[in-house]
Design a protein around this motif. Structure first.
Motif, mmCIF file in Angstrom:
data_model
loop_
_atom_site.group_PDB
_atom_site.id
_atom_site.type_symbol
_atom_site.label_atom_id
_atom_site.label_comp_id
_atom_site.label_asym_id
_atom_site.label_seq_id
_atom_site.Cartn_x
_atom_site.Cartn_y
_atom_site.Cartn_z
ATOM 1 N N ILE A 199 -10.787 0.079 43.351
ATOM 2 C CA ILE A 199 -11.713 0.605 42.351
ATOM 3 C C ILE A 199 -11.203 0.093 41.017
ATOM 4 C CG2 ILE A 199 -12.601 2.659 41.203
ATOM 5 C CD1 ILE A 199 -12.188 4.120 43.892
ATOM 6 N N ILE A 200 -12.075 -0.580 40.264
ATOM 7 C CA ILE A 200 -11.681 -1.151 38.979
ATOM 8 C C ILE A 200 -12.182 -0.234 37.875
ATOM 9 C CG2 ILE A 200 -11.839 -3.156 37.466
ATOM 10 C CD1 ILE A 200 -12.339 -4.857 39.993
ATOM 11 N N ASN A 201 -11.257 0.246 37.068
ATOM 12 C CA ASN A 201 -11.555 1.173 35.982
ATOM 13 C C ASN A 201 -11.424 0.435 34.659
ATOM 14 O OD1 ASN A 201 -11.601 3.748 37.654
ATOM 15 N ND2 ASN A 201 -9.614 2.887 38.182
ATOM 16 N N CYS A 202 -12.523 0.387 33.885
ATOM 17 C CA CYS A 202 -12.557 -0.374 32.638
ATOM 18 C C CYS A 202 -12.897 0.538 31.465
ATOM 19 C CB CYS A 202 -13.618 -1.465 32.709
ATOM 20 S SG CYS A 202 -13.395 -2.635 34.040
ATOM 21 N N SER A 203 -12.272 0.279 30.330
ATOM 22 C CA SER A 203 -12.585 1.071 29.146
ATOM 23 C C SER A 203 -13.826 0.553 28.417
ATOM 24 C CB SER A 203 -11.395 1.113 28.193
ATOM 25 O OG SER A 203 -11.073 -0.168 27.747
ATOM 26 N N ILE A 228 -7.308 -0.387 39.853
ATOM 27 C CA ILE A 228 -6.982 -1.361 38.817
ATOM 28 C C ILE A 228 -7.496 -0.791 37.503
ATOM 29 C CG2 ILE A 228 -7.363 -3.712 37.972
ATOM 30 C CD1 ILE A 228 -7.977 -4.431 40.983
ATOM 31 N N TYR A 229 -6.646 -0.789 36.478
ATOM 32 C CA TYR A 229 -7.015 -0.264 35.169
ATOM 33 C C TYR A 229 -7.023 -1.407 34.165
ATOM 34 C CZ TYR A 229 -5.791 4.021 37.577
ATOM 35 O OH TYR A 229 -5.738 5.026 38.486
ATOM 36 N N ILE A 230 -8.166 -1.620 33.521
ATOM 37 C CA ILE A 230 -8.317 -2.700 32.548
ATOM 38 C C ILE A 230 -8.666 -2.081 31.202
ATOM 39 C CG2 ILE A 230 -9.586 -4.788 31.933
ATOM 40 C CD1 ILE A 230 -10.172 -5.166 34.928
ATOM 41 N N HIS A 231 -7.818 -2.327 30.222
ATOM 42 C CA HIS A 231 -8.012 -1.760 28.886
ATOM 43 C C HIS A 231 -8.844 -2.685 28.005
ATOM 44 C CE1 HIS A 231 -5.158 -4.616 27.327
ATOM 45 N NE2 HIS A 231 -4.391 -4.327 28.371
ATOM 46 N N SER A 232 -9.162 -2.225 26.830
ATOM 47 C CA SER A 232 -10.088 -2.930 25.941
ATOM 48 C C SER A 232 -9.523 -4.177 25.287
ATOM 49 C CB SER A 232 -10.576 -1.974 24.853
ATOM 50 O OG SER A 232 -9.488 -1.501 24.090
#
Length: 118
Positions: free
Chosen positions: A81-85, A60-64
């Motif tokens: 896996i959660i990927n955060c900026s 999961i990709y979460i942007h700003s």
């Protein structure tokens, strides 16, 4: 046509994926199992139980731009896996946003749409 991000769920069992555990999309006339979610750049809020039960999601990709995440938004995404900026959890995110205790990569940069936030 409804956008998945505009749907509100009262609890995790209200999300139909809670029962199916899989979420399929049609891509170029082919049915594809969704295994990765990149929250669109125009989304600034992920509602409660939004992805409840998406057990086949791996990334999961979460942007700003995501300033709010509701409680248990990813409950049941146990292998994700959660990927955060962001460098750390923003103030507007529920304390229960990662209820399933998924691995989180803070300070993640995937592409130019992601911007680091202090």
């Amino acid at each position: 046509m409804y956008n998945w991000y505009d749907i509100s769920f009262a609890n995790e069992k209200a999300n139909p994926v809670h029962y199916a555990h899989n979420f399929y999309i049609v891509d170029k006339n082919e049915v594809v199992l969704l295994e990765s979610i990149e929250v669109p750049i125009w989304i600034n809020k992920i509602k409660e139980y939004q992805f409840a039960g998406f057990s086949k999601i791996s990334n999961i990709y979460i942007h700003s731009n995501v300033k709010e995440i509701g409680k248990k938004a990813f409950i049941g995404c146990n292998s994700a896996i959660i990927n955060c900026s962001f460098r750390s959890q923003p103030e507007g995110w529920s304390d229960e946003w990662n209820y399933s205790n998924c691995e989180v990569n803070w300070n993640y940069y995937k592409n130019r749409e992601f911007k680091f936030i202090n």
